[in-house]
Design a protein around this motif. Structure first.
Motif, short mmCIF file in Angstrom:
data_model
loop_
_atom_site.label_atom_id
_atom_site.label_comp_id
_atom_site.label_asym_id
_atom_site.label_seq_id
_atom_site.Cartn_x
_atom_site.Cartn_y
_atom_site.Cartn_z
N SER A 55 12.75 -1.41 5.03
CA SER A 55 13.14 -0.63 3.86
C SER A 55 14.66 -0.49 3.75
O SER A 55 15.39 -0.65 4.74
CB SER A 55 12.50 0.76 3.91
N ASN A 90 0.83 -1.22 0.00
CA ASN A 90 0.00 0.00 0.00
C ASN A 90 0.86 1.26 0.00
O ASN A 90 0.62 2.20 0.75
CB ASN A 90 -0.96 0.02 1.19
N GLU A 91 1.89 1.26 -0.84
CA GLU A 91 2.79 2.40 -0.96
C GLU A 91 2.59 3.06 -2.32
O GLU A 91 2.93 2.50 -3.37
CB GLU A 91 4.25 1.96 -0.80
N TYR A 107 -0.23 -0.47 -4.58
CA TYR A 107 -1.30 -0.25 -3.61
C TYR A 107 -2.61 -0.74 -4.20
O TYR A 107 -2.64 -1.34 -5.30
CB TYR A 107 -1.40 1.23 -3.23
N THR A 162 7.91 8.54 -3.68
CA THR A 162 7.01 8.29 -2.56
C THR A 162 6.84 9.54 -1.70
O THR A 162 5.73 9.90 -1.31
CB THR A 162 7.52 7.13 -1.69
N MET A 214 10.92 3.31 7.12
CA MET A 214 9.93 2.26 7.16
C MET A 214 10.57 0.91 7.46
O MET A 214 11.66 0.61 6.97
CB MET A 214 9.17 2.19 5.83
N GLY A 258 12.60 8.12 2.24
CA GLY A 258 12.03 7.18 1.27
C GLY A 258 12.47 7.59 -0.12
O GLY A 258 13.29 8.50 -0.28
N GLU A 299 2.32 -5.13 5.50
CA GLU A 299 3.39 -4.18 5.79
C GLU A 299 4.60 -4.53 4.94
O GLU A 299 4.84 -5.69 4.60
CB GLU A 299 3.77 -4.23 7.27
N PHE A 300 5.40 -3.52 4.60
CA PHE A 300 6.55 -3.74 3.73
C PHE A 300 7.49 -4.81 4.30
O PHE A 300 7.97 -5.68 3.58
CB PHE A 300 7.31 -2.44 3.52
N ASP A 302 4.73 1.77 8.53
CA ASP A 302 4.31 2.16 7.19
C ASP A 302 4.42 3.68 7.05
O ASP A 302 4.68 4.39 8.03
CB ASP A 302 2.88 1.69 6.90
N TYR A 303 4.20 4.17 5.84
CA TYR A 303 4.36 5.61 5.61
C TYR A 303 3.28 6.48 6.25
O TYR A 303 3.60 7.59 6.72
CB TYR A 303 4.50 5.90 4.12
#
Length: 282
Positions: A155, A44-45, A50, A198, A152, A194, A83-84, A176-177
């Protein structure tokens, strides 16, 4: 006699494992073609990967994935949001079959999953409060000031900050962001790290934050840091990985590809050029 029997058993076991491995590599590709359906994982980035309010796949990576998978005879592409930091564990656990989140290809990740060749390349950026009160225009500013940098979970920015020499006490890991933006606005962090795409996208959604401009290009140990993103596959799914990569080769940088990703901020300026996953994994 025992030694001979033992060698026979070991050889038989090795053959069985190898046979299972070969079978497993074909299973996912055959399965998705037979069923006409596959599940991809996103974090969902925006604008990488997303879902729309209707639950449809959107972003650079999912859009390409749908096209390539359709070419492979798979018309129904389902999406799982996670989540990433849970993307690789989720892929390996079978929650979905392909990571379509614009994930950077790094040697560390290459030890856990297979990557397609990259579909884009891009640099880094910071999200800061309006007016950039602490003048945070690059990783060097974080290192030289008493400030907090948000990254994040899972990341590459965490590794970038560490390798740049920023103290661990200055780094705040977030799930998350959206949590990162909230932490920035509340003063828990002073900048959120990031990719520039983004961060620019997040700045458009909230009038209390902005993209730090200008931004000092990130350099670590004399090398320019530029991320290359691709798709992730389970190590056993070599057949799916190979078929996907083959289709991808004839699609990237075509007019159709550029028209598809331009609405998300990508284009010729983010072309991966001749870079390959093999080079990035070394």
């Amino acid at each position: 006699m025992r030694k001979i029997f033992r060698k026979y058993v070991i050889s038989l076991m090795s053959f069985s494992i190898a046979l299972f491995s070969v079978t497993a590599t074909a299973n996912t590709l055959e399965k998705i073609r037979e069923e006409g359906a596959i599940t991809i994982g996103v974090a969902n980035e925006v604008p990488y990967g997303y879902t729309t309010p209707d639950g449809e796949p959107a972003g650079e990576a999912p859009s390409i994935a749908v096209q390539i998978l359709n070419n492979l005879g798979v018309g129904n592409v389902k999406v799982v949001v996670t989540e990433f930091g849970s993307l690789i564990p989720g892929l390996r656990a079978g929650r979905f079959d392909v990571i379509a989140a614009g994930m950077y290809i790094t040697p560390k990740r290459c030890k856990q999953i297979l990557f397609s060749n990259p579909t884009y390349s891009i640099g880094e950026g910071f999200l800061v409060k309006n007016g950039n009160p602490k003048k945070l225009n690059g990783y060097d500013n974080i290192k030289s000031q008493s400030v907090k940098l948000g990254v994040m979970s899972g990341s590459v920015e965490y590794g970038y900050a560490r390798d740049f020499g920023i103290g661990m006490g200055k780094i705040v890991t977030l799930p998350d962001y959206p949590s990162g933006v909230a932490a920035l606005k509340s003063g828990r962090i002073d900048a959120l790290a990031g990719t520039s795409l983004t961060m620019a996208s997040l700045s458009k959604k909230d009038n209390r934050v902005e993209l730090a401009q200008p931004f000092t290009p990130l350099m670590i140990k004399g090398e320019s840091i530029k991320g290359y993103g691709g798709f992730g596959f389970r190590p056993s799914d070599t057949a799916l990985h190979g078929a996907f990569n083959s289709e991808l080769k004839g699609f990237i940088d075509t007019e159709s590809h550029l028209a598809m990703v331009e609405p998300y901020g990508f284009g010729k300026h983010t072309s991966p050029g001749g870079m390959t996953a093999e080079k990035l994994c070394q």
